[in-house]
Design a protein around this motif. Structure first.
Motif, PDB file in Angstrom:
ATOM      1  N   THR A 184      -0.241  42.741 -83.326  1.00 55.40           N
ATOM      2  CA  THR A 184      -1.184  43.193 -82.920  1.00 55.40           C
ATOM      3  C   THR A 184      -2.411  43.629 -81.837  1.00 55.40           C
ATOM      4  O   THR A 184      -2.464  44.348 -82.142  1.00 55.40           O
ATOM      5  CB  THR A 184      -1.589  42.566 -84.163  1.00 55.40           C
ATOM      6  OG1 THR A 184      -0.919  42.655 -85.164  1.00 55.40           O
ATOM      7  CG2 THR A 184      -2.472  44.192 -85.107  1.00 55.40           C
ATOM      8  N   MET A 185      -2.387  42.196 -81.436  1.00 47.94           N
ATOM      9  CA  MET A 185      -3.380  42.310 -80.458  1.00 47.94           C
ATOM     10  C   MET A 185      -2.672  43.123 -78.740  1.00 47.94           C
ATOM     11  O   MET A 185      -1.355  43.822 -78.660  1.00 47.94           O
ATOM     12  CB  MET A 185      -3.536  41.044 -79.324  1.00 47.94           C
ATOM     13  CG  MET A 185      -2.380  40.160 -78.653  1.00 47.94           C
ATOM     14  SD  MET A 185      -3.489  38.825 -78.353  1.00 47.94           S
ATOM     15  CE  MET A 185      -4.223  39.048 -77.410  1.00 47.94           C
ATOM     16  N   MET A 186      -3.781  43.804 -77.805  1.00 48.05           N
ATOM     17  CA  MET A 186      -3.560  45.122 -76.986  1.00 48.05           C
ATOM     18  C   MET A 186      -4.038  43.770 -75.811  1.00 48.05           C
ATOM     19  O   MET A 186      -5.258  43.471 -75.861  1.00 48.05           O
ATOM     20  CB  MET A 186      -4.217  45.711 -76.949  1.00 48.05           C
ATOM     21  CG  MET A 186      -3.489  46.552 -78.344  1.00 48.05           C
ATOM     22  SD  MET A 186      -4.084  48.792 -78.475  1.00 48.05           S
ATOM     23  CE  MET A 186      -3.331  49.975 -76.890  1.00 48.05           C
ATOM     24  N   GLY A 217       1.638  37.459 -86.024  1.00 50.59           N
ATOM     25  CA  GLY A 217       1.194  38.627 -86.070  1.00 50.59           C
ATOM     26  C   GLY A 217      -0.156  38.899 -85.431  1.00 50.59           C
ATOM     27  O   GLY A 217      -0.798  40.209 -85.247  1.00 50.59           O
ATOM     28  N   VAL A 218      -0.822  37.624 -84.894  1.00 47.56           N
ATOM     29  CA  VAL A 218      -1.454  37.947 -83.452  1.00 47.56           C
ATOM     30  C   VAL A 218      -1.525  39.150 -82.685  1.00 47.56           C
ATOM     31  O   VAL A 218      -1.431  39.694 -81.932  1.00 47.56           O
ATOM     32  CB  VAL A 218      -2.051  36.566 -83.250  1.00 47.56           C
ATOM     33  CG1 VAL A 218      -3.677  36.886 -82.533  1.00 47.56           C
ATOM     34  CG2 VAL A 218      -2.949  36.227 -83.949  1.00 47.56           C
ATOM     35  N   LYS A 237      -0.181  47.483 -76.667  1.00 48.21           N
ATOM     36  CA  LYS A 237       0.346  46.040 -77.827  1.00 48.21           C
ATOM     37  C   LYS A 237       1.614  45.436 -77.776  1.00 48.21           C
ATOM     38  O   LYS A 237       2.835  45.766 -77.672  1.00 48.21           O
ATOM     39  CB  LYS A 237       0.389  47.560 -79.215  1.00 48.21           C
ATOM     40  CG  LYS A 237      -0.637  46.460 -80.731  1.00 48.21           C
ATOM     41  CD  LYS A 237      -0.173  47.695 -81.938  1.00 48.21           C
ATOM     42  CE  LYS A 237      -1.421  48.568 -82.113  1.00 48.21           C
ATOM     43  NZ  LYS A 237      -1.884  47.449 -83.657  1.00 48.21           N
ATOM     44  N   PRO A 278       3.568  41.975 -90.324  1.00 51.32           N
ATOM     45  CA  PRO A 278       2.426  43.048 -89.532  1.00 51.32           C
ATOM     46  C   PRO A 278       3.244  43.319 -87.617  1.00 51.32           C
ATOM     47  O   PRO A 278       3.200  43.377 -87.070  1.00 51.32           O
ATOM     48  CB  PRO A 278       1.963  41.500 -88.455  1.00 51.32           C
ATOM     49  CG  PRO A 278       2.286  40.529 -88.960  1.00 51.32           C
ATOM     50  CD  PRO A 278       3.552  40.720 -90.065  1.00 51.32           C
TER      51      PRO A 278
END
Lengths: 359, 181
Positions: free
Chosen positions: A175-177, A171-172, A8, A32
């Protein structure tokens, strides 16, 4: 080559900082970016470092100020409305020439805004992260791998200039992996060596004998001396400008975007090329210093239009683009905001509108 | 080639775990690019949870898409909320134990499996997501089945007792997926 791991964005940032020798983190929870302090809380004790959950953002940024003043590599992170509360502390660290690193995982605004991702802090990040007209190098990653690489490097830049460095993400990406290859872990000896080099600043935040304070009522060069010195340092940043120019050689349509918006725009450029449309991308990697020259050198006889792609309404990076373009080439916008995410289809629709107007 | 998938259901059905398992296994066992993006927010108990997985042999743009190739729905509310985001000709995967409403589109391919009931039948009620992952891989060949088996072995490295039951659950789904390909 090191193995790739699936991480992440927030956790990758915290691990990269740890590997760069960061041994102190203070922060206050906010979505986030909560996975950054969460990761540090677990990781710092493993490497003999310190994690503090401050009682507020104001406390946390001032703990960061205190920590970097001792020469240690230290970091903090927050998101948008939390970053607003950092303004005073960051300005003080810029005044004291403290090499702090901090991360803004942007969310919607203004005010408490939305907890979902946005890119609405561009002007705050690049122009005025606090009072007093100081500048910072602001790095804008567009993949989780870049989050890692830029966080790792941010400490070197901060120490080179004795100035705060901001990693501006959203926040993308937080939060993304995605798969990443992590940089090498600095040894305890290397960490100690880095700290020894910074030891001259002791606990007052200034190099000893180099305090810049001006006595009340006194006449002297005082803060102006500091301002002149830092301005000279900012003037050396031309060499630090980083920009990705993708398929720009013969481009007639240029998408301009940083961070999350840039990775989406790049896909659209490739799609348009498949259709025979000469599209290209300019992606500022350092949003401060901004790659003005890259835009200024665009030839209006070749480039018919620019699409500024941002997750901010109203547009913010547009100011820097306009500053370089000076009205020579039409600039249109493709925007989402307030926590609504741009998708490939929306950027394609924006590009098609521009193409219809200018080609 | 880029392939994007959304998995949606109730909180607790393992939709995040399913997406993460697919994405992590793809990262570990292939050279493909892959992204995982969870939805999050002020969620309420019994509300919907969802995540996106994008797998591509090129650089991935947005990790979120509302023009989906594949959609997995584990409960009724997810069907109604997300069916319009599936592309014409896309694959719709239904947990038919719970999702009993009529599918209002005829331009998508429906693949259904009663994964909640199947998981109960094998006394492994939490495995519904792994069964559904099997159905998905069986019907789409998004990644080779071995990739997921390796992923399961890696994920449960520290709880080896759970490896075989999860592989069995995955294989059960795989057969159903292949049959509806």
């Amino acid at each position: 080559m090191a193995e790739r791991v699936f991480m992440k964005g927030c956790e990758a940032i915290a691990e990269a900082a740890t590997r760069a020798g960061c041994r102190f983190f203070a922060g206050y929870p906010i979505t986030p970016q909560n996975e950054i302090p969460e990761y540090f809380a677990r990781r710092m004790p493993e490497v003999g470092g310190t994690f503090v959950q401050g009682e507020s953002e104001v406390a946390s940024v001032n703990m960061l100020y205190g920590a970097v003043a001792t020469g240690i590599r230290a970091m903090s992170s927050s998101s948008s409305c939390g970053i607003s509360l950092y303004s005073e502390g960051v300005s003080y660290m810029a005044a004291a020439r403290c090499p702090a690193v901090y991360v803004n995982v942007q969310r919607g605004g203004p005010g408490i805004g939305a907890i979902q991702p946005a890119q609405q802090d561009y002007l705050q990040a690049t122009k005025a992260s606090g009072n007093g007209g100081f500048k910072m190098i602001v790095l804008a990653p567009s993949t989780v791998q870049e989050c890692v690489d830029m966080t790792y490097e941010a400490f070197d830049l901060a120490e080179r200039d004795e100035n705060p460095v901001l990693v501006l993400t959203d926040g993308v990406m937080g939060t993304m992996m995605e798969p990443v290859i992590l940089p090498p872990m600095k040894s305890d000896a290397e960490v100690a060596e880095i700290r020894a080099k910074q030891a001259h600043r002791a606990v007052i935040g200034h190099a000893i004998g180099d305090q810049h304070t001006c006595e009340p009522g006194g006449i002297g060069d005082g803060w102006e001396k500091h301002n002149i010195e830092t301005a000279a340092m900012y003037n050396t940043w031309d060499k630090d400008v980083r920009v990705e120019e993708f398929m720009m050689d013969d481009a007639e349509i240029v998408l301009a975007a940083y961070g999350i918006s840039a990775r989406i725009s790049k896909v659209i450029v490739k799609e348009l090329r498949k259709e025979g449309i000469k599209a290209g991308l300019i992606r500022p990697i350092t949003v401060s210093p901004f790659p003005y020259d890259t835009f200024a050198k665009l030839d209006p006889a070749k480039v018919k239009g620019i699409l500024d792609v941002e997750m901010s309404i109203p547009a913010q990076m547009r100011f820097d683009i306009d500053h370089a373009i000076c009205g020579r080439i039409p600039v249109k916008e493709c925007l989402r905001s307030g926590g609504q995410l741009l998708t490939n289809d929306q950027v394609m629709a924006g590009a098609r509108e521009l193409i219809k107007e200018v080609l | 080639m880029e392939r994007n998938l959304m998995i949606a259901g109730f909180g607790g059905q393992g939709v995040m775990t399913m997406g993460k398992l697919l994405a992590e296994a793809t990262c570990e066992a292939t050279d493909l690019n892959v992204s995982f993006f969870p939805s999050y927010g002020a969620a309420m108990r019994g509300g919907t949870a969802n995540c996106f997985v994008v797998i591509s042999d090129e650089e991935i743009g947005a990790p979120v898409s509302y023009a989906l190739e594949d959609l997995v729905v584990m409960n009724g509310p997810s069907l109604h909320k997300f069916l319009p985001t599936l592309k014409a000709g896309g694959n719709l995967f239904i947990n038919s134990t719970i999702v009993t409403d009529e599918i209002t589109r005829d331009d998508v391919k429906v693949i259904s499996a009663p994964v909640t009931q199947m998981a109960l039948d094998i006394n492994n009620p939490r495995a519904l997501n792994v069964i559904m992952l099997g159905v998905y891989v069986g019907a789409t060949d998004a990644v080779p089945a071995d990739v997921i088996i390796k992923g399961i072995e890696h994920k449960f490295e520290k709880k080896p007792k759970l490896i075989q039951p999860n592989i069995d659950a995955f294989n059960m789904g795989l057969e159903i997926g292949k049959a509806q390909k």
